[in-house]
Design a protein around this motif. Structure first.
Motif, PDB file in Angstrom:
ATOM      1  N   LEU A 113      62.658  -9.344  17.788  1.00  0.00           N
ATOM      2  CA  LEU A 113      61.563  -8.379  17.806  1.00  0.00           C
ATOM      3  C   LEU A 113      61.824  -7.261  18.813  1.00  0.00           C
TER       4      LEU A 113
ATOM      5  N   ASP B 209      53.215  -8.163  16.818  1.00  0.00           N
ATOM      6  CA  ASP B 209      53.869  -9.413  16.457  1.00  0.00           C
ATOM      7  C   ASP B 209      54.511 -10.066  17.673  1.00  0.00           C
ATOM      8  N   LEU B 210      55.082  -9.264  18.570  1.00  0.00           N
ATOM      9  CA  LEU B 210      55.672  -9.808  19.792  1.00  0.00           C
ATOM     10  C   LEU B 210      54.603 -10.423  20.692  1.00  0.00           C
TER      11      LEU B 210
ATOM     12  N   LYS C  20      60.586 -17.317  14.328  1.00  0.00           N
ATOM     13  CA  LYS C  20      60.419 -16.074  15.087  1.00  0.00           C
ATOM     14  C   LYS C  20      61.396 -16.053  16.251  1.00  0.00           C
TER      15      LYS C  20
ATOM     16  N   TYR D  71      53.741 -13.643  19.300  1.00  0.00           N
ATOM     17  CA  TYR D  71      54.810 -14.603  19.586  1.00  0.00           C
ATOM     18  C   TYR D  71      54.578 -15.237  20.953  1.00  0.00           C
TER      19      TYR D  71
ATOM     20  N   VAL E 124      55.230  -4.079  15.445  1.00  0.00           N
ATOM     21  CA  VAL E 124      56.201  -4.994  16.044  1.00  0.00           C
ATOM     22  C   VAL E 124      55.698  -5.465  17.409  1.00  0.00           C
ATOM     23  N   CYS E 125      55.084  -4.560  18.164  1.00  0.00           N
ATOM     24  CA  CYS E 125      54.502  -4.950  19.457  1.00  0.00           C
ATOM     25  C   CYS E 125      53.427  -6.014  19.266  1.00  0.00           C
TER      26      CYS E 125
ATOM     27  N   SER F  58      51.880 -14.944  11.877  1.00  0.00           N
ATOM     28  CA  SER F  58      51.910 -15.320  13.297  1.00  0.00           C
ATOM     29  C   SER F  58      50.513 -15.669  13.804  1.00  0.00           C
TER      30      SER F  58
ATOM     31  N   ILE G 197      64.361  -4.849  17.364  1.00  0.00           N
ATOM     32  CA  ILE G 197      63.699  -3.970  16.391  1.00  0.00           C
ATOM     33  C   ILE G 197      62.899  -2.894  17.119  1.00  0.00           C
TER      34      ILE G 197
ATOM     35  N   SER H 299      53.942 -10.460   8.470  1.00  0.00           N
ATOM     36  CA  SER H 299      54.476 -11.205   9.599  1.00  0.00           C
ATOM     37  C   SER H 299      53.411 -11.407  10.676  1.00  0.00           C
TER      38      SER H 299
ATOM     39  N   TRP I 185      55.648  -5.890   8.097  1.00  0.00           N
ATOM     40  CA  TRP I 185      55.053  -6.286   9.378  1.00  0.00           C
ATOM     41  C   TRP I 185      53.638  -6.834   9.274  1.00  0.00           C
TER      42      TRP I 185
END
Length: 88
Positions: A37, A73-74, A32, A77, A70-71, A23, A40, A19, A16
């Motif tokens: 996401l 990365d979202l 992406k 995004y 992950v949050c 990003s 996950i 990633s 992560w």
């Protein structure tokens, strides 16, 4: 506490930061998927709920750490998606 669960979360979690960095620096959403996401995230939330209700131990912190990444990365995004829409 399962050593295999710990190894799995560390291995997944190790990806992560790369990633997130990609990003952030690329400003692109290529490669992406918000849906991916979110799926996950649901998996990590299920793992956290399992720890809270059935097998509480320190591994919950690995689930939480991975969920936070992950949050992030979202969120990137969505930021990059807005930037791409503004550039058109």
């Amino acid at each position: 506490m399962s050593i295999f669960e710990i190894i799995m979360l560390i291995c997944f979690g190790a990806a992560w930061p790369f990633s997130i960095y990609k990003s952030y620096t690329s400003g692109s959403i290529k490669g992406k998927s918000a849906f991916f996401l979110i799926v996950i995230m649901v998996g990590y939330i299920a793992g956290i709920l399992n720890k809270v209700f059935y097998h509480y131990d320190g591994v919950i912190y690995l689930y939480l750490l991975n969920l936070v990444m992950v949050c992030a990365d979202l969120l990137l995004y969505f930021r990059n998606s807005r930037m791409a829409a503004g550039a058109k």
